[in-house]
Write a protein that holds these residues in place. Sequence first.
Motif, PDB file in Angstrom:
ATOM      1  N   VAL A  24     -21.669  -6.121  10.376  1.00 40.36           N
ATOM      2  CA  VAL A  24     -20.560  -5.860   9.212  1.00 40.36           C
ATOM      3  C   VAL A  24     -19.899  -7.163   9.178  1.00 40.36           C
ATOM      4  N   LEU A  25     -19.757  -7.440   7.849  1.00 44.78           N
ATOM      5  CA  LEU A  25     -19.230  -8.873   7.350  1.00 44.78           C
ATOM      6  C   LEU A  25     -17.531  -8.814   7.182  1.00 44.78           C
ATOM      7  N   ALA A  26     -17.138  -7.575   6.826  1.00 44.10           N
ATOM      8  CA  ALA A  26     -15.845  -7.621   6.738  1.00 44.10           C
ATOM      9  C   ALA A  26     -15.356  -6.076   6.357  1.00 44.10           C
ATOM     10  N   LEU A  27     -14.089  -5.974   6.555  1.00 41.25           N
ATOM     11  CA  LEU A  27     -13.501  -4.513   6.299  1.00 41.25           C
ATOM     12  C   LEU A  27     -12.370  -5.010   5.147  1.00 41.25           C
ATOM     13  N   PHE A  28     -12.298  -4.184   3.920  1.00 45.69           N
ATOM     14  CA  PHE A  28     -11.237  -4.200   2.866  1.00 45.69           C
ATOM     15  C   PHE A  28     -10.369  -3.069   2.655  1.00 45.69           C
ATOM     16  N   ASP A  29      -9.262  -3.364   3.089  1.00 51.21           N
ATOM     17  CA  ASP A  29      -7.942  -2.401   2.782  1.00 51.21           C
ATOM     18  C   ASP A  29      -6.828  -3.241   2.651  1.00 51.21           C
ATOM     19  N   LYS A  31      -3.909  -2.464   3.407  1.00 56.40           N
ATOM     20  CA  LYS A  31      -2.814  -2.069   4.326  1.00 56.40           C
ATOM     21  C   LYS A  31      -3.183  -2.793   5.684  1.00 56.40           C
ATOM     22  N   TYR A  32      -4.151  -3.632   5.687  1.00 54.95           N
ATOM     23  CA  TYR A  32      -4.773  -3.946   7.077  1.00 54.95           C
ATOM     24  C   TYR A  32      -5.102  -5.540   7.224  1.00 54.95           C
ATOM     25  N   SER A  33      -4.931  -6.230   8.100  1.00 51.33           N
ATOM     26  CA  SER A  33      -5.167  -7.595   8.326  1.00 51.33           C
ATOM     27  C   SER A  33      -5.818  -7.606   9.678  1.00 51.33           C
ATOM     28  N   GLY A  34      -6.087  -8.913  10.085  1.00 53.63           N
ATOM     29  CA  GLY A  34      -6.554  -9.442  11.232  1.00 53.63           C
ATOM     30  C   GLY A  34      -7.909  -9.060  11.651  1.00 53.63           C
ATOM     31  N   THR A  35      -8.221  -8.585  12.944  1.00 50.56           N
ATOM     32  CA  THR A  35      -9.704  -8.073  12.958  1.00 50.56           C
ATOM     33  C   THR A  35      -9.702  -6.555  13.588  1.00 50.56           C
ATOM     34  N   LEU A  36     -10.814  -6.053  13.317  1.00 54.26           N
ATOM     35  CA  LEU A  36     -11.055  -4.743  14.119  1.00 54.26           C
ATOM     36  C   LEU A  36     -12.329  -4.890  14.708  1.00 54.26           C
ATOM     37  N   PHE A  37     -12.361  -4.416  16.047  1.00 54.03           N
ATOM     38  CA  PHE A  37     -13.596  -4.769  16.854  1.00 54.03           C
ATOM     39  C   PHE A  37     -14.127  -6.136  16.473  1.00 54.03           C
ATOM     40  N   GLY A  38     -13.544  -7.053  16.436  1.00 52.76           N
ATOM     41  CA  GLY A  38     -14.191  -8.317  15.892  1.00 52.76           C
ATOM     42  C   GLY A  38     -14.528  -8.703  14.589  1.00 52.76           C
ATOM     43  N   VAL A  39     -14.319  -7.567  13.560  1.00 54.46           N
ATOM     44  CA  VAL A  39     -14.894  -7.989  12.278  1.00 54.46           C
ATOM     45  C   VAL A  39     -13.445  -8.208  11.599  1.00 54.46           C
ATOM     46  N   PRO A  40     -13.645  -9.152  10.648  1.00 53.37           N
ATOM     47  CA  PRO A  40     -12.294  -9.510   9.914  1.00 53.37           C
ATOM     48  C   PRO A  40     -12.086  -8.451   8.697  1.00 53.37           C
ATOM     49  N   GLN A  41     -10.635  -8.343   8.774  1.00 52.51           N
ATOM     50  CA  GLN A  41      -9.790  -7.468   7.702  1.00 52.51           C
ATOM     51  C   GLN A  41      -9.417  -8.228   6.682  1.00 52.51           C
ATOM     52  N   ARG A  42      -9.857  -8.122   5.295  1.00 53.84           N
ATOM     53  CA  ARG A  42      -9.751  -9.097   4.630  1.00 53.84           C
ATOM     54  C   ARG A  42      -8.633  -8.407   3.265  1.00 53.84           C
ATOM     55  N   GLY A  43      -7.999  -7.573   3.453  1.00 57.88           N
ATOM     56  CA  GLY A  43      -7.109  -6.992   2.467  1.00 57.88           C
ATOM     57  C   GLY A  43      -7.845  -6.255   1.580  1.00 57.88           C
TER      58      GLY A  43
END
Length: 199
Positions: A24-29, A31-43
Amino acid sequence: MILQGGGEHARVVLDCLLAQGATVLALFDPKYSGTLFGVPQRGAYDRSFHPNALALVAIGDNGVRKRVVQNTVHGFTSAVHPSVIFSPFAELGAGSMILHGAIVQAQARIGNHVIVNTGARVDHDCVIGDYVHLAPGVILCGTVQIGEGAFIGAGATIIPGKKVGAWATVGAGAVVIEDVPDYGVAVGNPARVIKINKP
């Protein structure tokens, strides 16, 4: 792959994907930034990010999930947790999520962008429309039909052969022994339709 969504449901879906060994390369949302379970949250969603990556829309609300899907340009994949029992004779649509401990029996047909949540059971020959959410512990007996966008609350049971209409809601713990119309809200044991939500 990438996830659209970074909230509570996304945590469960990401856990599912990592258990499958997915990258999993990234999460997009937004409302969120930082990382989740080591996966970057990219806005906010970046339509140009790794254009060949496959996406899942990990948002529990059916209407919001549909809107986000319609604005996602990436292709879609599905997620099935390793603990799931999924018949080789069942069908699974694109973008759907079959989560921890669920059971899907032979000749069940799961549509696109469906959530079959923790420990839910879908028996033989059920037909689940697109954008449905079966909450934890739901039991669909054989030949049940669930219309697009319906939400079936935690622990609800639907007896064989019954239909729940499009964008209907079945309350937690309800026992459905009669069909539920489109946009209907049914609660209780036995379930009774208490209102019709206007589309």
